[in-house]
Design a protein around this motif. Structure first.
Motif, PDB file in Angstrom:
ATOM      1  N   PRO A  29      30.299  76.555  23.979  1.00 39.83           N
ATOM      2  CA  PRO A  29      29.770  75.260  24.414  1.00 39.83           C
ATOM      3  C   PRO A  29      28.948  74.606  23.305  1.00 39.83           C
ATOM      4  O   PRO A  29      28.283  75.293  22.519  1.00 39.83           O
ATOM      5  N   ASN A  30      28.990  73.293  23.253  1.00 37.87           N
ATOM      6  CA  ASN A  30      28.226  72.550  22.245  1.00 37.87           C
ATOM      7  C   ASN A  30      26.752  72.523  22.643  1.00 37.87           C
ATOM      8  O   ASN A  30      26.364  71.857  23.607  1.00 37.87           O
ATOM      9  N   LEU A  31      25.934  73.255  21.883  1.00 39.42           N
ATOM     10  CA  LEU A  31      24.506  73.359  22.186  1.00 39.42           C
ATOM     11  C   LEU A  31      23.656  72.804  21.052  1.00 39.42           C
ATOM     12  O   LEU A  31      22.494  73.188  20.894  1.00 39.42           O
ATOM     13  N   ASP A  32      24.223  71.880  20.275  1.00 43.44           N
ATOM     14  CA  ASP A  32      23.508  71.355  19.115  1.00 43.44           C
ATOM     15  C   ASP A  32      22.211  70.646  19.492  1.00 43.44           C
ATOM     16  O   ASP A  32      21.296  70.535  18.672  1.00 43.44           O
ATOM     17  N   HIS A  33      22.114  70.171  20.735  1.00 45.03           N
ATOM     18  CA  HIS A  33      20.917  69.440  21.148  1.00 45.03           C
ATOM     19  C   HIS A  33      19.770  70.368  21.558  1.00 45.03           C
ATOM     20  O   HIS A  33      18.667  69.906  21.820  1.00 45.03           O
ATOM     21  N   ILE A  34      20.030  71.670  21.598  1.00 47.98           N
ATOM     22  CA  ILE A  34      18.995  72.651  21.966  1.00 47.98           C
ATOM     23  C   ILE A  34      18.484  73.326  20.701  1.00 47.98           C
ATOM     24  O   ILE A  34      19.279  73.835  19.909  1.00 47.98           O
ATOM     25  N   PRO A  35      17.171  73.331  20.465  1.00 47.12           N
ATOM     26  CA  PRO A  35      16.631  73.934  19.243  1.00 47.12           C
ATOM     27  C   PRO A  35      16.977  75.411  19.136  1.00 47.12           C
ATOM     28  O   PRO A  35      17.145  76.102  20.138  1.00 47.12           O
ATOM     29  N   VAL A  36      17.104  75.886  17.900  1.00 45.71           N
ATOM     30  CA  VAL A  36      17.565  77.239  17.656  1.00 45.71           C
ATOM     31  C   VAL A  36      16.551  78.017  16.820  1.00 45.71           C
ATOM     32  O   VAL A  36      15.881  77.463  15.952  1.00 45.71           O
ATOM     33  N   VAL A  37      16.450  79.293  17.093  1.00 50.82           N
ATOM     34  CA  VAL A  37      15.677  80.210  16.261  1.00 50.82           C
ATOM     35  C   VAL A  37      16.670  80.966  15.392  1.00 50.82           C
ATOM     36  O   VAL A  37      17.560  81.639  15.901  1.00 50.82           O
ATOM     37  N   GLY A  38      16.556  80.832  14.073  1.00 52.57           N
ATOM     38  CA  GLY A  38      17.511  81.455  13.174  1.00 52.57           C
ATOM     39  C   GLY A  38      18.471  80.417  12.619  1.00 52.57           C
ATOM     40  O   GLY A  38      18.147  79.235  12.518  1.00 52.57           O
ATOM     41  N   HIS A  39      19.684  80.854  12.265  1.00 55.41           N
ATOM     42  CA  HIS A  39      20.679  79.946  11.687  1.00 55.41           C
ATOM     43  C   HIS A  39      21.173  78.944  12.718  1.00 55.41           C
ATOM     44  O   HIS A  39      21.418  79.288  13.864  1.00 55.41           O
ATOM     45  N   SER A  40      21.358  77.708  12.315  1.00 58.66           N
ATOM     46  CA  SER A  40      21.847  76.670  13.216  1.00 58.66           C
ATOM     47  C   SER A  40      23.364  76.586  13.213  1.00 58.66           C
ATOM     48  O   SER A  40      23.948  75.919  14.054  1.00 58.66           O
ATOM     49  N   SER A  41      24.013  77.262  12.278  1.00 58.51           N
ATOM     50  CA  SER A  41      25.472  77.271  12.207  1.00 58.51           C
ATOM     51  C   SER A  41      26.016  78.421  13.040  1.00 58.51           C
ATOM     52  O   SER A  41      25.597  79.563  12.908  1.00 58.51           O
ATOM     53  N   LEU A  42      26.997  78.116  13.921  1.00 54.93           N
ATOM     54  CA  LEU A  42      27.585  79.160  14.744  1.00 54.93           C
ATOM     55  C   LEU A  42      28.246  80.240  13.901  1.00 54.93           C
ATOM     56  O   LEU A  42      28.100  81.422  14.153  1.00 54.93           O
ATOM     57  N   LEU A  43      28.991  79.820  12.876  1.00 53.60           N
ATOM     58  CA  LEU A  43      29.679  80.791  12.039  1.00 53.60           C
ATOM     59  C   LEU A  43      28.692  81.646  11.260  1.00 53.60           C
ATOM     60  O   LEU A  43      28.850  82.862  11.145  1.00 53.60           O
ATOM     61  N   ALA A  44      27.630  80.999  10.740  1.00 52.93           N
ATOM     62  CA  ALA A  44      26.622  81.770  10.006  1.00 52.93           C
ATOM     63  C   ALA A  44      25.905  82.728  10.941  1.00 52.93           C
ATOM     64  O   ALA A  44      25.621  83.875  10.584  1.00 52.93           O
ATOM     65  N   SER A  45      25.636  82.275  12.175  1.00 55.53           N
ATOM     66  CA  SER A  45      24.924  83.134  13.121  1.00 55.53           C
ATOM     67  C   SER A  45      25.764  84.338  13.511  1.00 55.53           C
ATOM     68  O   SER A  45      25.235  85.393  13.856  1.00 55.53           O
ATOM     69  N   TYR A  46      27.080  84.198  13.462  1.00 53.81           N
ATOM     70  CA  TYR A  46      27.975  85.304  13.805  1.00 53.81           C
ATOM     71  C   TYR A  46      27.690  86.518  12.924  1.00 53.81           C
ATOM     72  O   TYR A  46      27.618  87.649  13.377  1.00 53.81           O
ATOM     73  N   TRP A  47      27.501  86.249  11.633  1.00 49.69           N
ATOM     74  CA  TRP A  47      27.236  87.347  10.706  1.00 49.69           C
ATOM     75  C   TRP A  47      25.747  87.687  10.667  1.00 49.69           C
ATOM     76  O   TRP A  47      25.367  88.802  10.351  1.00 49.69           O
ATOM     77  N   PHE A  48      24.915  86.729  11.017  1.00 52.78           N
ATOM     78  CA  PHE A  48      23.471  86.951  10.997  1.00 52.78           C
ATOM     79  C   PHE A  48      22.986  87.692  12.236  1.00 52.78           C
ATOM     80  O   PHE A  48      21.941  88.323  12.233  1.00 52.78           O
ATOM     81  N   THR A  49      23.810  87.654  13.291  1.00 52.37           N
ATOM     82  CA  THR A  49      23.382  88.145  14.586  1.00 52.37           C
ATOM     83  C   THR A  49      22.950  89.597  14.584  1.00 52.37           C
ATOM     84  O   THR A  49      21.984  89.955  15.229  1.00 52.37           O
TER      85      THR A  49
END
Length: 426
Positions: A29-49
């Motif tokens: 789901p598109n959650l770009d309007h919700i602030p994020v802790v950590g990487h804001s990129s979904l692909l980057a967060s995949y490896w950062f998770t």
């Protein structure tokens, strides 16, 4: 020349995995309007998770400190989790499964279809638990107490005025498994060491397998990855071999002596047989395992932490013992007596508050689009949770509750026994 093709083959497989995993992330789901802790990129967060998951408590605390009463999101392995504020708690608690689904969230988290062999949204067990178990609590109490005493004598081996080393985690797991299975499968299976180990070890294996499966798209989980990652077939064969003799004996007694017979078991397994909904050993074994899954480890964790807290704070031992002796002298060892042991109840509640099993809890999946009270849009498919650990450590909230209950601000010496005067939200 075939060996020259090997690097290309490996490269091709890796490229396919990257594309598949990227596709999995892009479908979120598109959650770009919700602030994020950590990487804001979904692909980057995949490896950062993976690194984030190790220190999830720090990340959630950072989000709570930074965004206060707003929702924020953190990466959890291969997806986003939107952390909600306490003010949304009542709405989430009252929401139906069709709106915010806890079963769907649990099933997705565990990849239950491939690790358990059954879907978590199969709710045929709920009437049995809500009717048979609830109505039999007073009757079953004596059996559970008998099993706890027998298990404590076996695994703790208490002796008067004598100290001995004890592996608390090992002992509490065994005791919790024995007590739970006395209600689930009854005697003698609840004392079978192989059955106990099976129910203790399966959740660990399932959680590990599910964590790996969540790295891959759903179509790969079924057709390819699950066949190599999960050990469902071996677990199923092991569990069926252990429970089949008990099922066979009970079905023979039911056929020979009718619906009621002398010494008929009063447990979860027998309730399923009485309803005639399932008699297949494979399906019944999975039913028993699905109930054991949340019962054993959560109970043993609280019991273990309570024992360790009591060892660290021995000043509470005599206070708790005095309450137990006073209540039992008036009401005996009964279910009613347990409800009157408020100091014991408070000690366990405080143990759960300080030593809870999860940083994020009350997980749900949004089954359709909706909007939070502050106007935040939550699209269908979003995973929601509450920062339960941070909520339980909120001194401002704790002091406010103490004030509402006409109590002084808690101190480290007294708050473990004051929990009964607080209406906990979680």
């Amino acid at each position: 020349m075939d060996f020259l093709l090997t690097p290309y083959l490996i490269t091709g497989i890796c490229a396919a995995l990257v594309v598949a995993c990227s596709f999995k992330l892009l479908k979120r789901p598109n959650l770009d309007h919700i602030p994020v802790v950590g990487h804001s990129s979904l692909l980057a967060s995949y490896w950062f998770t993976k690194g984030l998951e190790v220190d999830l408590a720090r990340s959630v605390q950072e989000g709570c400190d930074k965004y206060k009463s707003r929702a924020f999101r953190v990466a959890n392995l291969a997806h986003w989790v939107v952390s909600l504020h306490r003010s949304d708690l009542e709405r989430v608690k009252k929401a139906s499964e069709d709106h915010l689904s806890s079963f769907k969230a649990t099933g997705n988290s565990l990849n239950a279809e491939y690790t358990f062999g059954m879907k978590m949204d199969d709710t045929r067990h709920r009437p049995l638990i809500q009717t048979r178990l609830t109505r039999n609590l007073s009757v079953l109490y004596a059996d559970v107490r008998d099993e706890i005493i027998a298990a404590c004598n076996e695994f703790l081996e208490p002796k008067h005025n004598e100290w001995k080393p004890v592996s608390v985690l090992h002992a509490t797991l065994k005791i919790a498994s024995r007590a739970s299975n006395r209600v689930i499968v009854g005697l003698p299976l609840c004392r079978n060491s192989d059955w106990l180990d099976f129910n203790i070890n399966c959740p660990r294996a399932v959680v590990g397998e599910a964590r790996t499966l969540r790295l891959f798209p759903n179509f790969m989980s079924d057709r390819l990855v699950a066949k190599f990652v999960t050990n469902l077939s071996e677990r199923t064969n092991q569990g069926v071999a252990l429970i089949s003799p008990s099922i066979k004996e009970r079905l023979q007694r039911m056929e020979a002596e009718g619906a009621d017979w002398c010494d008929k078991p009063n447990d979860y397994l027998q309730w399923w047989l009485d309803t005639s909904q399932e008699t297949c050993p494979v399906l019944l074994m999975r039913r028993m395992l699905s109930v054991n899954f949340p019962a054993v480890h959560s109970t043993s964790h609280t019991f273990c932490q309570a024992l360790l807290n009591l060892a660290e704070n021995p000043q509470y031992a005599q206070v708790l013992r005095d309450e137990v002796e006073e209540v039992v002298s008036k009401h005996g060892w009964t279910k009613e007596a347990l409800s009157k042991m408020q100091k014991v109840d408070g000690f366990f509640k405080e143990t759960q508050r300080f030593e809870g099993m999860s940083v994020l809890g009350l997980t749900r999946i949004a089954m359709n689009d909706f909007t939070l009270a502050d106007g935040t849009f939550i699209p269908q498919g979003t995973i929601l949770a509450f920062p339960v650990y941070e909520m339980h450590q909120d001194d401002a909230y704790l002091k406010a509750q103490m004030h509402l209950n006409h109590s002084d601000s808690p101190t480290s010496e007294t708050r473990s026994l004051r929990a009964p005067s607080i209406r906990w939200s979680l």
